[in-house]
Design an enzyme around this catalytic site. Structure first.
Site, PDB file in Angstrom:
ATOM      1  N   CYS A  49      74.687  44.936 -14.087  1.00  0.00           N
ATOM      2  CA  CYS A  49      75.577  43.946 -14.709  1.00  0.00           C
ATOM      3  C   CYS A  49      76.803  44.669 -15.265  1.00  0.00           C
ATOM      4  O   CYS A  49      77.250  44.400 -16.377  1.00  0.00           O
ATOM      5  CB  CYS A  49      74.864  43.140 -15.793  1.00  0.00           C
ATOM      6  SG  CYS A  49      74.190  44.120 -17.156  1.00  0.00           S
ATOM      7  N   ASP A  82      67.080  46.590 -10.735  1.00  0.00           N
ATOM      8  CA  ASP A  82      68.173  46.110 -11.591  1.00  0.00           C
ATOM      9  C   ASP A  82      68.261  47.103 -12.745  1.00  0.00           C
ATOM     10  O   ASP A  82      67.633  46.937 -13.774  1.00  0.00           O
ATOM     11  CB  ASP A  82      67.872  44.696 -12.084  1.00  0.00           C
ATOM     12  CG  ASP A  82      69.031  44.101 -12.859  1.00  0.00           C
ATOM     13  OD1 ASP A  82      70.154  44.067 -12.326  1.00  0.00           O
ATOM     14  OD2 ASP A  82      68.820  43.687 -14.018  1.00  0.00           O
ATOM     15  N   CYS A 142      62.646  47.668 -13.261  1.00  0.00           N
ATOM     16  CA  CYS A 142      63.253  47.698 -14.607  1.00  0.00           C
ATOM     17  C   CYS A 142      63.362  46.259 -15.081  1.00  0.00           C
ATOM     18  O   CYS A 142      64.456  45.709 -15.194  1.00  0.00           O
ATOM     19  CB  CYS A 142      64.631  48.357 -14.586  1.00  0.00           C
ATOM     20  SG  CYS A 142      64.667  50.031 -13.930  1.00  0.00           S
ATOM     21  N   ASP A 189      58.298  48.109 -17.043  1.00  0.00           N
ATOM     22  CA  ASP A 189      59.296  48.540 -18.020  1.00  0.00           C
ATOM     23  C   ASP A 189      58.713  49.696 -18.817  1.00  0.00           C
ATOM     24  O   ASP A 189      57.498  49.913 -18.820  1.00  0.00           O
ATOM     25  CB  ASP A 189      59.709  47.398 -18.953  1.00  0.00           C
ATOM     26  CG  ASP A 189      61.087  47.635 -19.563  1.00  0.00           C
ATOM     27  OD1 ASP A 189      62.090  47.314 -18.891  1.00  0.00           O
ATOM     28  OD2 ASP A 189      61.167  48.157 -20.687  1.00  0.00           O
ATOM     29  N   ALA A 241      62.488  44.100 -17.795  1.00  0.00           N
ATOM     30  CA  ALA A 241      62.826  43.409 -19.045  1.00  0.00           C
ATOM     31  C   ALA A 241      64.296  42.994 -19.081  1.00  0.00           C
ATOM     32  O   ALA A 241      65.156  43.756 -18.611  1.00  0.00           O
ATOM     33  CB  ALA A 241      62.508  44.316 -20.235  1.00  0.00           C
ATOM     34  N   PRO A 242      64.579  41.781 -19.599  1.00  0.00           N
ATOM     35  CA  PRO A 242      63.667  40.829 -20.251  1.00  0.00           C
ATOM     36  C   PRO A 242      62.884  39.919 -19.313  1.00  0.00           C
ATOM     37  O   PRO A 242      62.218  38.992 -19.775  1.00  0.00           O
ATOM     38  CB  PRO A 242      64.624  40.008 -21.133  1.00  0.00           C
ATOM     39  CG  PRO A 242      65.898  39.992 -20.365  1.00  0.00           C
ATOM     40  CD  PRO A 242      65.992  41.346 -19.705  1.00  0.00           C
ATOM     41  N   GLY A 243      62.971  40.162 -18.006  1.00  0.00           N
ATOM     42  CA  GLY A 243      62.072  39.497 -17.069  1.00  0.00           C
ATOM     43  C   GLY A 243      62.607  38.293 -16.335  1.00  0.00           C
ATOM     44  O   GLY A 243      61.868  37.670 -15.549  1.00  0.00           O
ATOM     45  N   GLY A 244      63.877  37.951 -16.528  1.00  0.00           N
ATOM     46  CA  GLY A 244      64.426  36.749 -15.902  1.00  0.00           C
ATOM     47  C   GLY A 244      64.352  36.761 -14.387  1.00  0.00           C
ATOM     48  O   GLY A 244      64.048  35.737 -13.758  1.00  0.00           O
ATOM     49  N   LYS A 245      64.617  37.913 -13.782  1.00  0.00           N
ATOM     50  CA  LYS A 245      64.622  37.971 -12.315  1.00  0.00           C
ATOM     51  C   LYS A 245      63.195  37.891 -11.755  1.00  0.00           C
ATOM     52  O   LYS A 245      62.979  37.342 -10.674  1.00  0.00           O
ATOM     53  CB  LYS A 245      65.343  39.235 -11.844  1.00  0.00           C
ATOM     54  CG  LYS A 245      66.827  39.230 -12.222  1.00  0.00           C
ATOM     55  CD  LYS A 245      67.519  40.505 -11.791  1.00  0.00           C
ATOM     56  CE  LYS A 245      68.954  40.534 -12.312  1.00  0.00           C
ATOM     57  NZ  LYS A 245      69.016  40.625 -13.799  1.00  0.00           N
TER      58      LYS A 245
END
Length: 442
Positions: free
Chosen positions: A380, A328, A260, A284, A262-266
């Site tokens: 989160c 996530d 999952c 995604d 987006a937004p792709g930071g991890k």
């Protein structure tokens, strides 16, 4: 440029169209070409109203003869802005708070409302006791709800789940802007070099004490205007999300699935741990979000990420077993209420359906983990039904996995398994976040 009018339009967009505060604010700052000082004032107005909306509406009800539900939206937004400036912004003169609110009403052709607005705001300026909170002894949850502008169902859930000490600290942390954290792109630079470059752009940056290559930023203005950002040397990512990738522990030449993404930071941070070697599949269900991941990876000079459309809950195609799988999952977002204060007022934020969706994603994604591989489940949010209960249920129903102890250097604030960590803003100086780790044994 009338900054109060800019703030009014942003708040109206959020109220009527469900716009996201950060996106609406950034868009408006660019559109109106605001300087740093004006941007800061508009941000303070917008986030101030969103953070204190329940409190502000409670005060309106104490002064208005018209029921709150019957006050038209534009008038209500102007009143919230005016009361915020009068009672919660020390540097705004009373006369400016009142007069500019009346002028704002007239600008939006609310002639009939301008007298009503003027009357309420002037009554507040004359009152010795500006407003009276509910009786904390007869209804403590309602008292907390009004004082900290947090819905009672969230307060009740937190008190029950975490106990009063943790819950009260958490509720108090909802007001005020959280720290802005960036991740150093170690493929292009180092923390020390980046901090000096940012200093030359007028930005204060210092290293995080929690995790390496995280930096705390101040006086940034619009991040996108910084040379360091344009050159792909940093990106915004909270410490909790960076710790989540540390728990995943991707290594060079690993095969990683971010189900999952987006937004792709991890996925981006994982690529740095892997020194841009190996393969990360960032999945995604929305194509436009995948394009955002692609553009970010390109800006940062990362080539090991491949994006692809996929439904993490239902897709069951055969795939190569991965060394690391990150779930996530979509969540209620109760850990980021200080970053996105508007979401706390959404109906059905505490959902009975959401934990099932999350659990389905976790179970479906567990098939993708190689024997000996790592599976991370994270959110989160701060809700045991979405966090610990899903993680515990997964172990009970999947004997081919065992708990994997987390060693992230943070103390536990609540009682939970060694393979779990719940982070709290007031205790860990991070977003509210949950991480659980599992290893596939057969």
């Amino acid at each position: 440029m009338n900054t109060r009018n800019v703030a009014f339009n942003i708040l109206l967009d959020i109220e009527e169209n469900g716009a996201y505060s950060a996106l609406a604010l950034n868009k408006s700052i660019k559109k109106n070409n605001l300087n740093r000082l004006d941007s800061a004032f508009v941000s303070a107005l917008v986030y101030g109203v969103l953070e204190r909306q329940l409190t502000l509406d409670y005060i309106i009800k104490q002064y208005s003869k018209i029921p709150l539900r019957k006050i038209e939206t534009k008038t209500k937004v102007i009143l919230r802005l005016g009361i915020l400036q009068l009672l919660f912004m020390d540097k705004v003169p009373e006369s400016a708070a009142v007069n500019e609110s009346v002028n704002l009403a007239k600008k939006h052709k609310l002639q009939k409302s301008s007298g009503f607005i003027n009357g309420i705001l002037r009554s507040i300026t004359r009152a010795e006791e500006k407003y009276k909170l509910p009786n904390k002894n007869t209804d403590f949850d309602y008292y907390l709800s009004v004082k900290y502008s947090c819905p009672q169902d969230i307060i009740k859930m937190w008190r029950k789940a975490y106990g009063d000490d943790v819950a009260l600290g958490l509720i108090e942390s909802l007001c005020g802007r959280p720290s802005l954290i960036a991740r150093v792109n170690t493929i292009k630079t180092t923390a020390d070099i980046l901090i000096e470059e940012l200093k030359s752009e007028g930005v204060t940056a210092e290293k995080s004490e929690i995790i390496e290559n995280a930096i705390l930023l101040k006086n940034t203005g619009s991040i996108e205007n910084l040379d360091a950002f344009k050159e792909g040397k940093l990106y915004i990512q909270d410490t909790a999300s960076q710790l989540c990738v540390k728990a995943l522990n991707p290594q060079p030449n690993d095969l990683v699935y971010d189900v999952c993404s987006a937004p792709g930071g991890k996925a981006i941070t994982s690529a740095q741990y892997m020194k841009n070697r190996g393969k990360i599949y960032a999945f995604d269900i929305y194509d436009h979000k995948l394009k955002l991941i692609d553009s970010t990876a390109k800006r940062l000079g990362i080539s090991c990420i491949k994006t692809s459309l996929r439904n993490a809950q239902t897709d069951n195609e055969e795939m190569l077993p991965a060394d690391k799988v990150l779930c996530d999952v979509p969540c209620s977002g109760l850990g980021i209420l200080s970053r996105k204060p508007e979401i706390r007022y959404k109906k059905d934020l505490i959902s009975e359906q959401l934990p099932k969706l999350q659990y389905d994603i976790l179970c479906n994604s567990s098939r993708l983990v190689a024997v000996g591989g790592t599976l991370i489940y994270s959110t989160c949010t701060l809700n045991p039904a979405e966090n610990q209960e899903n993680a515990e249920k997964f172990l009970q129903e999947h004997s081919n996995f065992e708990p994997l102890k987390l060693n992230l250097g943070l103390e536990h604030c609540i009682s939970e398994g060694e393979n779990m960590l719940t982070m709290f803003p007031h205790f860990h100086s991070t977003d509210g976040f949950f991480i659980s780790a599992f290893r596939r044994v057969r």
